[in-house]
Write a protein that holds these residues in place. Sequence first.
Motif, mmCIF file in Angstrom:
data_model
loop_
_atom_site.group_PDB
_atom_site.id
_atom_site.type_symbol
_atom_site.label_atom_id
_atom_site.label_comp_id
_atom_site.label_asym_id
_atom_site.label_seq_id
_atom_site.Cartn_x
_atom_site.Cartn_y
_atom_site.Cartn_z
ATOM 1 N N VAL A 1 2.336 -12.705 -28.980
ATOM 2 C CA VAL A 1 3.185 -11.874 -28.030
ATOM 3 C C VAL A 1 2.277 -11.459 -26.571
ATOM 4 O O VAL A 1 3.088 -11.645 -25.727
ATOM 5 N N ARG A 2 1.133 -11.247 -26.653
ATOM 6 C CA ARG A 2 0.392 -10.978 -25.450
ATOM 7 C C ARG A 2 0.500 -11.977 -24.355
ATOM 8 O O ARG A 2 0.616 -11.787 -23.185
ATOM 9 N N ASN A 3 0.252 -13.339 -24.990
ATOM 10 C CA ASN A 3 0.098 -14.316 -24.236
ATOM 11 C C ASN A 3 1.615 -14.808 -23.591
ATOM 12 O O ASN A 3 1.594 -15.095 -22.589
ATOM 13 N N ARG A 4 2.576 -14.794 -24.554
ATOM 14 C CA ARG A 4 3.862 -14.901 -23.929
ATOM 15 C C ARG A 4 4.345 -13.922 -22.980
ATOM 16 O O ARG A 4 5.096 -14.160 -21.881
ATOM 17 N N LEU A 5 3.984 -12.683 -23.178
ATOM 18 C CA LEU A 5 4.485 -11.746 -22.138
ATOM 19 C C LEU A 5 3.711 -11.790 -20.802
ATOM 20 O O LEU A 5 4.289 -11.605 -19.859
ATOM 21 N N ALA A 6 2.245 -12.371 -20.716
ATOM 22 C CA ALA A 6 1.904 -12.556 -19.526
ATOM 23 C C ALA A 6 2.482 -13.769 -18.786
ATOM 24 O O ALA A 6 2.559 -13.820 -17.609
ATOM 25 N N ASP A 7 2.929 -14.917 -19.624
ATOM 26 C CA ASP A 7 3.828 -16.022 -19.020
ATOM 27 C C ASP A 7 4.836 -15.384 -18.314
ATOM 28 O O ASP A 7 5.453 -15.867 -17.295
ATOM 29 N N TYR A 8 5.662 -14.613 -19.196
ATOM 30 C CA TYR A 8 7.230 -14.138 -19.070
ATOM 31 C C TYR A 8 7.277 -13.085 -17.867
ATOM 32 O O TYR A 8 7.870 -13.173 -16.971
ATOM 33 N N ALA A 9 5.787 -12.521 -17.519
ATOM 34 C CA ALA A 9 6.060 -11.351 -16.463
ATOM 35 C C ALA A 9 5.771 -12.087 -14.950
ATOM 36 O O ALA A 9 6.227 -11.503 -14.239
ATOM 37 N N THR A 10 5.576 -13.508 -14.984
ATOM 38 C CA THR A 10 5.447 -14.139 -13.780
ATOM 39 C C THR A 10 6.932 -14.596 -13.353
ATOM 40 O O THR A 10 7.043 -14.766 -11.991
ATOM 41 N N LEU B 1 2.907 -2.098 -29.013
ATOM 42 C CA LEU B 1 3.575 -3.315 -28.209
ATOM 43 C C LEU B 1 4.059 -2.658 -26.739
ATOM 44 O O LEU B 1 3.949 -3.505 -25.984
ATOM 45 N N LEU B 2 4.493 -1.434 -26.786
ATOM 46 C CA LEU B 2 4.615 -1.034 -25.411
ATOM 47 C C LEU B 2 3.480 -1.392 -24.363
ATOM 48 O O LEU B 2 3.817 -1.613 -23.224
ATOM 49 N N ASP B 3 2.536 -0.885 -24.661
ATOM 50 C CA ASP B 3 1.358 -0.910 -24.035
ATOM 51 C C ASP B 3 0.845 -2.371 -23.601
ATOM 52 O O ASP B 3 0.620 -2.736 -22.670
ATOM 53 N N ALA B 4 1.240 -3.426 -24.695
ATOM 54 C CA ALA B 4 1.023 -4.839 -24.220
ATOM 55 C C ALA B 4 2.098 -5.203 -22.936
ATOM 56 O O ALA B 4 1.557 -6.049 -22.285
ATOM 57 N N VAL B 5 3.379 -4.577 -23.187
ATOM 58 C CA VAL B 5 4.411 -4.875 -22.356
ATOM 59 C C VAL B 5 3.872 -4.480 -20.846
ATOM 60 O O VAL B 5 3.956 -5.119 -19.745
ATOM 61 N N ARG B 6 3.485 -3.269 -20.726
ATOM 62 C CA ARG B 6 3.028 -2.680 -19.651
ATOM 63 C C ARG B 6 1.546 -3.420 -18.986
ATOM 64 O O ARG B 6 1.453 -3.270 -17.760
ATOM 65 N N ALA B 7 0.840 -3.807 -19.914
ATOM 66 C CA ALA B 7 -0.511 -4.418 -19.381
ATOM 67 C C ALA B 7 -0.103 -5.777 -18.531
ATOM 68 O O ALA B 7 -1.038 -6.352 -17.921
ATOM 69 N N ALA B 8 1.117 -6.334 -19.164
ATOM 70 C CA ALA B 8 1.448 -7.783 -18.529
ATOM 71 C C ALA B 8 1.925 -7.364 -16.991
ATOM 72 O O ALA B 8 2.232 -8.303 -16.440
#
Length: 146
Positions: free
Chosen positions: A92-101, A123-130
């Motif tokens: 999830v973290r890896n996909r969020l990093a890619d999706y944030a671009t 999960l909300l913290d991971a979204v914000r971190a991305a």
Amino acid sequence: MHGTPLPDLDAAPEKRARIEIIPLIDVIFFLLATFVLFTLSLDRTGVIPLILPKVEVTPPPVFVPPVEPVMIQVSDQRNYYWDQEQISFELVRNRLADYATKAEAKVMLTSDDRANYGDTIRLLDAVRAAGITEVSIETRFRPTGR
């Protein structure tokens, strides 16, 4: 000779008063012509030179359909679902990093009715971190993985 008397031929016939319209029409046309000529002579306007701005025609903006948000769900068993696909939290973290671009990255977070509050905040913290700023939290009941 007896009978009715003869009419007197020298007597003037009785005259009735009447209004002549033709002279009145002439007077009305004269007044109308005078009024028109007078108003035309008053129409002396000054001219001011103006330089009007030119209009630049730009093409209409291209319609871009809105991006559907990614649905990420947390279950009560600490399972994570990315658009109904079960994946690990690290993925999830890896996909969020890619999706944030992407320019219009949007995420909708949802969870089971029995999911832990701490897992949802994680999960909300991971979204914000991305770096994703457009986050929605769904508040209605949704079965696991849907």
